[in-house]
Design an enzyme around this catalytic site. Structure first.
Site, mmCIF file in Angstrom:
data_model
loop_
_atom_site.group_PDB
_atom_site.id
_atom_site.type_symbol
_atom_site.label_atom_id
_atom_site.label_comp_id
_atom_site.label_asym_id
_atom_site.label_seq_id
_atom_site.Cartn_x
_atom_site.Cartn_y
_atom_site.Cartn_z
ATOM 1 N N HIS A 139 59.900 45.217 72.466
ATOM 2 C CA HIS A 139 60.698 46.281 71.861
ATOM 3 C C HIS A 139 60.035 46.717 70.566
ATOM 4 O O HIS A 139 59.786 45.896 69.677
ATOM 5 C CB HIS A 139 62.114 45.775 71.593
ATOM 6 C CG HIS A 139 63.020 46.806 70.998
ATOM 7 N ND1 HIS A 139 63.371 47.966 71.651
ATOM 8 C CD2 HIS A 139 63.635 46.856 69.787
ATOM 9 C CE1 HIS A 139 64.177 48.683 70.888
ATOM 10 N NE2 HIS A 139 64.350 48.033 69.749
ATOM 11 N N GLY A 154 61.335 45.582 64.760
ATOM 12 C CA GLY A 154 62.539 45.326 63.979
ATOM 13 C C GLY A 154 63.772 45.366 64.857
ATOM 14 O O GLY A 154 63.705 45.748 66.030
ATOM 15 N N ILE A 158 67.417 49.752 63.091
ATOM 16 C CA ILE A 158 66.951 49.576 61.715
ATOM 17 C C ILE A 158 66.153 50.778 61.217
ATOM 18 O O ILE A 158 65.926 50.927 60.013
ATOM 19 C CB ILE A 158 66.120 48.276 61.608
ATOM 20 C CG1 ILE A 158 66.075 47.795 60.160
ATOM 21 C CG2 ILE A 158 64.701 48.488 62.138
ATOM 22 C CD1 ILE A 158 65.546 46.384 59.984
ATOM 23 N N LYS A 160 63.252 52.325 63.277
ATOM 24 C CA LYS A 160 61.880 52.432 63.820
ATOM 25 C C LYS A 160 61.581 53.838 64.323
ATOM 26 O O LYS A 160 60.544 54.420 64.004
ATOM 27 C CB LYS A 160 61.690 51.415 64.958
ATOM 28 C CG LYS A 160 61.871 49.968 64.547
ATOM 29 C CD LYS A 160 61.577 49.015 65.687
ATOM 30 C CE LYS A 160 62.523 49.198 66.866
ATOM 31 N NZ LYS A 160 63.926 48.899 66.499
ATOM 32 N N SER A 161 62.505 54.387 65.116
ATOM 33 C CA SER A 161 62.263 55.711 65.704
ATOM 34 C C SER A 161 62.268 56.804 64.650
ATOM 35 O O SER A 161 61.483 57.760 64.722
ATOM 36 C CB SER A 161 63.318 56.006 66.780
ATOM 37 O OG SER A 161 63.236 55.079 67.843
ATOM 38 N N ASP A 178 60.394 52.585 71.759
ATOM 39 C CA ASP A 178 61.364 51.670 72.369
ATOM 40 C C ASP A 178 60.705 50.533 73.148
ATOM 41 O O ASP A 178 60.934 49.367 72.865
ATOM 42 C CB ASP A 178 62.350 52.430 73.267
ATOM 43 C CG ASP A 178 63.533 51.557 73.660
ATOM 44 O OD1 ASP A 178 64.064 50.859 72.771
ATOM 45 O OD2 ASP A 178 63.901 51.550 74.841
ATOM 46 N N ARG A 244 54.148 40.042 47.217
ATOM 47 C CA ARG A 244 53.956 41.192 46.332
ATOM 48 C C ARG A 244 52.490 41.447 46.017
ATOM 49 O O ARG A 244 52.153 42.449 45.390
ATOM 50 C CB ARG A 244 54.743 40.984 45.028
ATOM 51 C CG ARG A 244 56.237 40.813 45.269
ATOM 52 C CD ARG A 244 57.004 40.681 43.985
ATOM 53 N NE ARG A 244 56.932 41.887 43.169
ATOM 54 C CZ ARG A 244 57.567 42.029 41.989
ATOM 55 N NH1 ARG A 244 58.301 41.038 41.530
ATOM 56 N NH2 ARG A 244 57.448 43.144 41.302
#
Length: 308
Positions: A139, A154, A158, A160-161, A178, A244
């Site tokens: 996915h 993810g 959240i 992604k698309s 997807d 970081r």
């Protein structure tokens, strides 16, 4: 391991079928390599790779022409009865008329290629290694960002698309949304593709399905892309320590191959498209020998040494 039919081979390589009576849909290739049966035509069948595509070039054809008729039929019979998947003549050479009845009897398709033997072998091996490579489906969203294959992963919902759509608007290309089919074509290379049913489509919650190729043009999509890095999107956790500096790369594994992986915390107001672009450019810089985090570390160390 996936299978490729002889029909697929004929279409891909534009071969002429000299045995049209045979059903090439039922014969499946399961091995990505090719064999030139020179030793077999000489009568040596020990360690014979009979499951491979068998390729006849000018050398093999010239050798067979020196054989007596009875000996020639003997080696033809033994070769074709070994359950080889097919026989391909290169350089546009017509098959020996004596071999065609045996080929039909043993259900071995005989084809003709106009390419040279070396070119045909290289192209078929390259194609079969991709088609027959180990494959998994995951996915995520796969994008071509500045020439680097970026796999965005993810939890569902959240963003992604939405990130992919913003990247497309910024001139980058979508490979798949997807579902990503990942194939291991070598110990160093993973290739990602889209399932045929969802190719060029993106699902946006609240809007539905959009066709990227239709809306943004053919330059906004791509059929295949190597997977060079992974971006994992996750909800911001104030108690978690995030990297970081980036002095040490983190990796994730697919089919035994290690891929550079960055975990990106999500908070309102963060422009994910720019973050993904920056990650892709930074990865490219590292491949070219420049590491910004290492350069900063070297400057700090040099400054400390001067003060000591």
């Amino acid at each position: 391991m996936y299978g490729v039919t002889i029909t697929d081979l004929i279409k891909k390589m534009k071969l002429k079928n000299a045995t049209p009576e045979l059903d090439t849909d039922k014969i499946v290739l399961t091995h990505p390599e090719i064999n030139r049966p020179a030793l077999q035509l000489a009568g040596f069948f020990e360690h014979f790779d009979h499951e491979r595509v068998q390729l006849v070039g000018s050398v093999e054809r010239a050798y067979v022409s020196t054989l007596e008729q009875s000996r020639k039929m003997e080696v033809y019979d033994r070769l074709l009865s070994s359950k080889i998947p097919c026989l391909v003549y290169c350089r546009g050479m017509e098959p020996d008329p004596d071999i065609l009845p045996l080929a039909n009897y043993y259900d071995v398709p005989v084809m003709i290629s106009e390419q040279t033997t070396s070119d045909f072998m290289a192209e078929v091996v390259r194609w079969l290694k991709v088609e027959l490579a180990p494959c998994i489906s995951i996915h995520g969203v796969l994008m071509d960002v500045f020439g680097e294959g970026v796999l965005i992963m993810g939890e569902s919902g959240i963003g992604k698309s939405e990130s992919a759509l913003e990247l497309i608007k910024r001139g980058h290309r979508l490979v798949t949304d997807d579902v990503v089919e990942i194939r291991k074509v070598s110990d160093e290379t993973l290739i990602g593709t889209a399932p045929d049913i969802t190719k060029h489509f993106i699902e946006l919650r609240g809007i539905g399905i959009i066709d990227v190729k239709t809306l943004y043009g053919v330059e906004s999509v791509k059929d295949t892309q190597s997977i060079d890095m992974v971006i994992k999107l996750e909800d911001w956790d104030k108690d978690k320590e995030y990297d970081r500096l980036g002095l040490e790369d983190q990796y994730t594994e697919f089919l035994g191959n290690q891929v550079v992986c960055h975990s990106i915390p999500i908070r309102p107001g963060r422009n994910l498209a720019i973050i993904v672009e920056s990650a892709a450019v930074n990865y490219r810089q590292k491949k070219m020998g420049y590491n910004a985090a290492q350069e900063l570390y070297n400057r700090v160390q040099a400054n400390l040494n001067r003060k000591m």
